[in-house]
Write an enzyme that holds these catalytic residues in place. Structure first.
Site, PDB file in Angstrom:
ATOM      1  N   ARG A 225       0.862  -1.187   0.000  1.00 21.79           N
ATOM      2  CA  ARG A 225       0.000   0.000   0.000  1.00 21.79           C
ATOM      3  C   ARG A 225       0.896   1.234   0.000  1.00 21.79           C
ATOM      4  O   ARG A 225       1.903   1.287   0.714  1.00 21.79           O
ATOM      5  CB  ARG A 225      -0.912   0.039   1.234  1.00 21.79           C
ATOM      6  CG  ARG A 225      -2.105  -0.887   1.163  1.00 21.79           C
ATOM      7  CD  ARG A 225      -3.121  -0.474   0.085  1.00 21.79           C
ATOM      8  NE  ARG A 225      -4.242  -1.386   0.014  1.00 21.79           N
ATOM      9  CZ  ARG A 225      -4.315  -2.464  -0.764  1.00 21.79           C
ATOM     10  NH1 ARG A 225      -3.301  -2.772  -1.571  1.00 21.79           N
ATOM     11  NH2 ARG A 225      -5.386  -3.224  -0.770  1.00 21.79           N
ATOM     12  N   GLU A 254      -2.565   7.638  -4.571  1.00 16.88           N
ATOM     13  CA  GLU A 254      -2.995   7.051  -5.850  1.00 16.88           C
ATOM     14  C   GLU A 254      -4.501   7.135  -6.085  1.00 16.88           C
ATOM     15  O   GLU A 254      -4.948   7.083  -7.229  1.00 16.88           O
ATOM     16  CB  GLU A 254      -2.547   5.590  -5.955  1.00 16.88           C
ATOM     17  CG  GLU A 254      -3.259   4.656  -4.984  1.00 16.88           C
ATOM     18  CD  GLU A 254      -2.805   3.205  -5.119  1.00 16.88           C
ATOM     19  OE1 GLU A 254      -1.594   2.951  -5.078  1.00 16.88           O
ATOM     20  OE2 GLU A 254      -3.684   2.328  -5.254  1.00 16.88           O
ATOM     21  N   HIS A 296      -0.708   0.074  -9.672  1.00 17.62           N
ATOM     22  CA  HIS A 296      -1.469  -0.868  -8.844  1.00 17.62           C
ATOM     23  C   HIS A 296      -1.985  -2.038  -9.700  1.00 17.62           C
ATOM     24  O   HIS A 296      -3.187  -2.318  -9.732  1.00 17.62           O
ATOM     25  CB  HIS A 296      -2.630  -0.165  -8.125  1.00 17.62           C
ATOM     26  CG  HIS A 296      -3.017  -0.842  -6.842  1.00 17.62           C
ATOM     27  ND1 HIS A 296      -3.277  -0.148  -5.684  1.00 17.62           N
ATOM     28  CD2 HIS A 296      -3.170  -2.147  -6.531  1.00 17.62           C
ATOM     29  CE1 HIS A 296      -3.590  -1.011  -4.719  1.00 17.62           C
ATOM     30  NE2 HIS A 296      -3.529  -2.220  -5.208  1.00 17.62           N
TER      31      HIS A 296
END
Ligand code: NAI
Length: 339
Positions: A225, A254, A296
């Site tokens: 994360r 993000e 991601h």
């Protein structure tokens, strides 16, 4: 084009699934009116305001299509009687293999090398990497993903050191050696890879002080994360050559940036092709030749997508029937099933 997840959900609940493109916030929560359950993804805002807005629409269940739940206010959900489920494991291999891909691509400078080849430049100057064999890799968090990272590294001849609040017998049996603190781990490793969850105690786990504890010339990889790493401190550590390079699949700001194509956006100033939500800090990090950013995507394999869809359907069926069907361990906040 229908995604795997939409296809599986629609096939399981014909005529009862509605796909909403709008990002979830207090203003868009009313789009859930008439739905008992909503299905959210990793960067969707599940803060208390949004949870309350969803509860006002009659939502009783949040089915997360991911493992992490750091953006969901579980207490707010419990207070409004909303049960929350996730997909605890869909493919630890997918994330682990991406972490290894980042390590190898950075070490052997594959992006730079490929850019050269595309221009007919076959010079090897500046492309020196290092043997992984014999190097020490630090794994922070030896849960499902951390162990899947350790296995191939051990196979490549790396020494794997680990730090976890709860050392794993399985990891020890594989040959992983634990240290007692992250402070002990950092100076010993050529590569440090993060695989612990984001919570209050791990936010900015890699702050300026800990980045400075890393071995000079080492590599940091984060596929867990974004907010595990203080990105301002990271930029400083790179500028000051405290560490050599960074592979990051996640970034602390993000949300609202990843999973979108902002390449065509403008801020309506003639000649400008920068949208209002352009993230200059991320762009600055990503522009460095010693930083490799992916958006991601570590989870993104066909197998993982299929598993996410299947478990999400299981979770929704359990909610609908009020009967627990499997041993998913998916429920997060103690709110019971059923209506
Ligand atoms: P897991 O729950 O199996 O393992 C997490 C491990 O971290 C546990 O062993 C736990 O004891 C340890 N841990 C907790 N707090 C810690 C701390 N302060 N310091 C050191 N270790 C600590 O979780 P799993 O499946 O391995 O996933 C790890 C993380 O990977 C998830 O929390 C999620 O944030 C991230 N993830 C990222 C994906 C991506 O696409 N980039 C996809 C899936 C997960």
């Amino acid at each position: 084009m229908k995604t795997t997840q939409t296809r599986v959900l629609e096939a399981s609940f014909p005529g009862r699934v509605r796909c909403v493109e709008a990002a979830l916030d207090v203003a868009t929560a009313p789009l859930a009116a008439g739905s008992n359950a909503v299905c959210l993804f990793v960067n969707d805002d599940g803060g208390a305001d949004v949870v309350n807005a969803l509860a006002d629409q009659g939502v009783r269940f949040i089915a997360m299509r991911c493992a992490g739940f750091d953006r969901i206010d579980l207490d707010a959900c419990a207070a409004r009687g909303i049960a929350v489920a996730r997909v605890p494991a869909y493919s630890p291999y997918a994330v682990a293999e991406h972490a290894i891909a980042l390590m190898l691509a950075l070490n052997r400078q594959l992006i730079k090398s490929n850019a050269r080849v595309l221009q007919g430049n076959y010079s090897l100057s500046g492309l020196v990497g290092f043997d992984m064999h014999g190097k020490t890799v630090g794994v922070v968090g030896t849960g499902k993903i951390g162990r899947c990272v350790a296995a191939p590294l051990i196979g490549m001849g790396c020494k794997v050191l680990a730090y976890d609040l709860y050392p794993s017998d399985e990891a020890i049996a594989m040959g992983v050696e634990y240290v007692d603190t992250i402070e002990e781990l950092l100076p010993l490793c050529h590569i440090v890879t993060l695989h612990c969850p984001l919570n209050e105690s791990t936010t900015h786990l890699m702050d300026e002080r800990r980045l400075r504890l890393m071995r000079p010339g080492s590599m940091l990889v984060n596929t867990s994360r974004g907010a595990l790493v203080d990105s301002a401190a990271l930029a400083k550590a790179l500028d000051e050559r405290v560490i050599a390079c960074v592979g990051m699949d996640v970034y602390e700001k993000e949300a609202g940036v990843f999973f979108k194509d902002s390449s065509e956006k403008t801020d309506d100033v003639s000649g400008s092709s920068v949208g209002a939500d352009w993230d200059f800090e991320l762009a600055s990090l990503a522009s460095r030749p010693n930083v490799l950013v992916t958006g991601h995507q570590a989870f993104l394999t066909a197998e993982a997508l299929e598993n996410i869809a299947t478990t999400t359907v299981e979770n929704l069926l359990e909610f609908e029937s009020g009967v627990k069907r499997g041993e998913g361990g998916a429920y997060l906040n103690g709110v019971g099933l059923g209506h």
